[in-house]
Write an enzyme that holds these catalytic residues in place. Sequence first.
Site, PDB file in Angstrom:
ATOM      1  N   TYR A 144       0.976  -1.118   0.033  1.00 24.83           N
ATOM      2  CA  TYR A 144      -0.206   0.019  -0.027  1.00 24.83           C
ATOM      3  C   TYR A 144       0.812   1.071   0.034  1.00 24.83           C
ATOM      4  CZ  TYR A 144      -4.136   3.072   1.695  1.00 24.83           C
ATOM      5  OH  TYR A 144      -5.033   3.854   1.872  1.00 24.83           O
ATOM      6  N   LYS A 157      -1.632  -1.530  -3.896  1.00 23.63           N
ATOM      7  CA  LYS A 157      -2.306  -0.153  -4.155  1.00 23.63           C
ATOM      8  C   LYS A 157      -1.653   1.020  -3.994  1.00 23.63           C
ATOM      9  CE  LYS A 157      -6.387   1.789  -1.422  1.00 23.63           C
ATOM     10  NZ  LYS A 157      -5.867   3.095  -1.239  1.00 23.63           N
TER      11      LYS A 157
END
Length: 294
Positions: free
Chosen positions: A136, A164
């Site tokens: 992330y 992400k």
Amino acid sequence: MSDIPPGFYTALGTPLDTEGNVLLEAFRQQLEQQLDAHVSGTLILGSMGIQCSVRDEEGPKLARCAVETVRGKIPLFYGVMDNSIVRVRERIAAVEGLSLTGVVLTAPYYFVSDPEMLKRFFTTIADHSPFPVYLYDLPSVTQMKLTPDLVWEVARHPNIHGIKTGDMVLARLLKLATGLKKNFRVFFSNVDTMDIASAFGIDRNLDGMFACTPKNARLAFSHFASGKIAEGSQFLQNILNLRDMFVKYGIFPSFTAAMNLLGLPGNYAPDYFGTISEDAKADIRHLMREIGEL
């Protein structure tokens, strides 16, 4: 869940009572609303799910509730962000055995780390995780950017399966990369440019605003999937207009108001954030009606 289909992925909100206990019925109803909108998958305890503010023992309750609710229909990702390998492994161990698609973690966000430290952090966790690991990229919080070189290097690990990121350049580089393993997935998280990303072929999009705009998210991404970018952009703009109103009044208290308007009780903000005025709530109600969410 063996596949990670294209489409929109929702970072779910976390409904809490005044003592910090999760409200499982509200969480279940939120998941059902997302399923009705044909969501492609969800992230439990992401940044919109205020993972860093939720008591450790409450998170696994959400994971179990999600697994029971979706019954394998969609991928489920679970946030395990923390500031040491040991603490992340504890978070993972608390949900071991559940049918989760993967765990998601940022760089440690308390101490400054160099690239070698970050590589050690991510790969050591991936060595021990029974779940696939997804990175992330959240430099606004961690103050550390996941660079293309770092991502490329750790992506070689067999148990690191994706990222992400809201960085269009990074997403584009990974999308175009040759030699990256086929099951490495890029989830784009800059809601302002998701129409542009979709036009380029970046077709997995993840954001917390979809939690309170499931109808517009469904319409936007169904149009994107059929190549109708301009048509889908109109519905994406509805989401952005609501987001901009949240920024005006305070993102998390406004998000709480919007979720409550959808019939989902609880507080979706850190417990010290307070609430917005009745006039602000009325503005949010009016806009949500205008864009078709109410």
